[in-house]
Scaffold this active site. Structure first.
Site, mmCIF file in Angstrom:
data_model
loop_
_atom_site.group_PDB
_atom_site.id
_atom_site.type_symbol
_atom_site.label_atom_id
_atom_site.label_comp_id
_atom_site.label_asym_id
_atom_site.label_seq_id
_atom_site.Cartn_x
_atom_site.Cartn_y
_atom_site.Cartn_z
ATOM 1 N N GLY A 50 0.777 -1.242 0.000
ATOM 2 C CA GLY A 50 0.000 0.000 0.000
ATOM 3 C C GLY A 50 0.802 1.282 0.000
ATOM 4 O O GLY A 50 0.276 2.326 0.371
ATOM 5 N N SER A 51 2.058 1.237 -0.462
ATOM 6 C CA SER A 51 2.812 2.499 -0.475
ATOM 7 C C SER A 51 2.202 3.480 -1.479
ATOM 8 O O SER A 51 2.182 4.692 -1.240
ATOM 9 C CB SER A 51 4.294 2.265 -0.761
ATOM 10 O OG SER A 51 4.495 1.838 -2.087
ATOM 11 N N ASN A 52 1.672 2.967 -2.579
ATOM 12 C CA ASN A 52 1.003 3.877 -3.529
ATOM 13 C C ASN A 52 -0.299 4.422 -2.953
ATOM 14 O O ASN A 52 -0.657 5.574 -3.224
ATOM 15 C CB ASN A 52 0.742 3.169 -4.861
ATOM 16 C CG ASN A 52 1.976 3.145 -5.726
ATOM 17 O OD1 ASN A 52 2.355 4.159 -6.318
ATOM 18 N ND2 ASN A 52 2.634 1.995 -5.795
ATOM 19 N N MET A 62 -4.015 -7.331 -6.833
ATOM 20 C CA MET A 62 -3.588 -8.563 -7.485
ATOM 21 C C MET A 62 -4.774 -9.382 -8.015
ATOM 22 O O MET A 62 -4.838 -10.600 -7.835
ATOM 23 C CB MET A 62 -2.751 -9.415 -6.511
ATOM 24 C CG MET A 62 -1.561 -8.683 -5.920
ATOM 25 S SD MET A 62 -0.504 -7.953 -7.175
ATOM 26 C CE MET A 62 0.355 -9.438 -7.677
ATOM 27 N N ARG A 63 -5.707 -8.692 -8.639
ATOM 28 C CA ARG A 63 -6.862 -9.359 -9.231
ATOM 29 C C ARG A 63 -7.089 -8.760 -10.609
ATOM 30 O O ARG A 63 -6.920 -7.553 -10.796
ATOM 31 C CB ARG A 63 -8.138 -9.066 -8.420
ATOM 32 C CG ARG A 63 -8.081 -9.428 -6.986
ATOM 33 C CD ARG A 63 -8.341 -10.859 -6.719
ATOM 34 N NE ARG A 63 -9.685 -11.277 -7.108
ATOM 35 C CZ ARG A 63 -10.072 -12.549 -7.140
ATOM 36 N NH1 ARG A 63 -9.212 -13.501 -6.836
ATOM 37 N NH2 ARG A 63 -11.287 -12.874 -7.497
ATOM 38 N N LEU A 64 -7.493 -9.597 -11.551
ATOM 39 C CA LEU A 64 -7.947 -9.058 -12.836
ATOM 40 C C LEU A 64 -9.371 -8.591 -12.646
ATOM 41 O O LEU A 64 -10.155 -9.273 -11.993
ATOM 42 C CB LEU A 64 -7.924 -10.162 -13.895
ATOM 43 C CG LEU A 64 -6.584 -10.469 -14.535
ATOM 44 C CD1 LEU A 64 -6.753 -11.606 -15.537
ATOM 45 C CD2 LEU A 64 -6.020 -9.236 -15.214
ATOM 46 N N ASN A 89 -4.520 2.126 -13.457
ATOM 47 C CA ASN A 89 -3.600 1.222 -12.745
ATOM 48 C C ASN A 89 -2.191 1.785 -12.852
ATOM 49 O O ASN A 89 -1.872 2.518 -13.774
ATOM 50 C CB ASN A 89 -3.651 -0.167 -13.405
ATOM 51 C CG ASN A 89 -2.730 -1.169 -12.740
ATOM 52 O OD1 ASN A 89 -2.669 -1.253 -11.510
ATOM 53 N ND2 ASN A 89 -1.981 -1.933 -13.530
ATOM 54 N N HIS A 101 1.822 0.393 -12.983
ATOM 55 C CA HIS A 101 2.602 -0.825 -13.221
ATOM 56 C C HIS A 101 4.093 -0.469 -13.156
ATOM 57 O O HIS A 101 4.500 0.547 -13.715
ATOM 58 C CB HIS A 101 2.243 -1.394 -14.596
ATOM 59 C CG HIS A 101 2.968 -2.664 -14.898
ATOM 60 N ND1 HIS A 101 2.652 -3.857 -14.290
ATOM 61 C CD2 HIS A 101 4.026 -2.919 -15.706
ATOM 62 C CE1 HIS A 101 3.471 -4.796 -14.723
ATOM 63 N NE2 HIS A 101 4.319 -4.250 -15.585
HETATM 64 C C1 GRF Z 1 3.768 -1.247 -7.327
HETATM 65 O O1 GRF Z 1 5.030 -1.555 -7.815
HETATM 66 C C2 GRF Z 1 2.802 -1.056 -8.458
HETATM 67 O O2 GRF Z 1 3.411 -0.545 -9.608
HETATM 68 C C3 GRF Z 1 2.320 -2.458 -8.721
HETATM 69 O O3 GRF Z 1 2.265 -3.070 -7.472
HETATM 70 C C4 GRF Z 1 3.158 -2.424 -6.568
HETATM 71 C C5 GRF Z 1 2.352 -1.995 -5.396
HETATM 72 O O4 GRF Z 1 3.154 -1.523 -4.348
HETATM 73 N N1 GRF Z 1 1.072 -2.461 -9.437
HETATM 74 P P1 GRF Z 1 2.449 -0.861 -3.081
HETATM 75 O O5 GRF Z 1 1.499 -1.918 -2.509
HETATM 76 O O6 GRF Z 1 1.714 0.349 -3.542
HETATM 77 O O7 GRF Z 1 3.553 -0.554 -2.125
#
Ligand code: GRF
Length: 203
Positions: free
Chosen positions: A12-14, A90-92, A107, A109
């Site tokens: 969840g850092s994003n 982590m789901r489509l 999203n 990536h």
């Molecule tokens: C990130 O690298 C993002 O690009 C990918 O999954 C990772 C999620 O990291 N989709 P976090 O859970 O936000 O730390």
């Protein structure tokens, strides 16, 4: 104020980067809810620390993918969410889900798409031997990391980089790029034309 929902499964850092950046004065968007599908995921703690509503919808407790996505979509609709940000989700997502939020699901990536889609984008880039890696924010379509690209940031691969070191430098760019894209969308500066995205202002 554009109401943003975040879907995440892991660290969840994003999520935290989005919450903090959108909380700043002048941001036209705000994170209203986190939905997580994995019990015990760190992102749930991050949400409670940030005072953001967190919902756990464990996909293992729901009989089908369709029903799971229906529950997630309904929770977002109940909260008038206008933009859905996948952040380590982590789901489509099913076509039915996407039809509920047309052009409203994005999203991030950790690779320069269309290179290295799918799992372990950073490891794939290192194993391939690229010298420039990076991250991509894109609209979500029915494929895996195949939707129209909104913005990318490049990160140099340094000699001796392992997956962890490179992923950490890419993450710094992710944390800047993702909120910048959300703010631009909320300001109406992102236009989708076919499979191309036009930004009215540079990010
Ligand atoms: C990130 O690298 C993002 O690009 C990918 O999954 C990772 C999620 O990291 N989709 P976090 O859970 O936000 O730390």
């Amino acid at each position: 104020m554009m109401r943003v929902g975040v879907l995440a499964s892991g660290s969840g850092s994003n999520f935290t980067a989005l919450v903090q950046a959108l909380d700043r004065e002048g941001s036209p968007a705000r994170v209203e809810v986190l939905i997580c599908n994995v019990p015990g995921a760190r992102v749930l703690e991050r949400a409670s620390a940030a005072g953001v509503e967190a919902l756990l919808i464990d996909h293992k407790q729901v009989p089908s993918r369709e029903q799971f996505d229906e529950a997630v979509a309904q929770a977002l609709i109940d909260r008038d969410i206008e933009l859905v940000c996948l952040a380590g989700y982590m789901r489509l997502v099913t076509p039915t889900f996407l039809r509920r939020f047309p052009g409203k699901v994005i999203n991030i990536h950790p690779a320069l798409l269309p290179s290295f889609p799918g799992l372990h984008g950073v490891r794939q880039a290192i194993d391939f031997g690229v010298s420039i890696a990076g991250c991509t924010v894109h609209f979500v379509d029915e494929g895996t990391d195949t939707g129209p690209i909104i913005a990318q940031a490049a990160v140099q691969v340094l000699p001796g980089d392992d997956e962890l070191a490179l992923a950490a430098r890419i993450a710094r760019e992710e944390h800047r790029l993702y909120p910048a894209v959300v703010n631009a969308i909320a300001r109406g500066q992102v236009k989708l034309e076919g499979r191309k995205v036009r930004l009215q202002e540079p990010l």
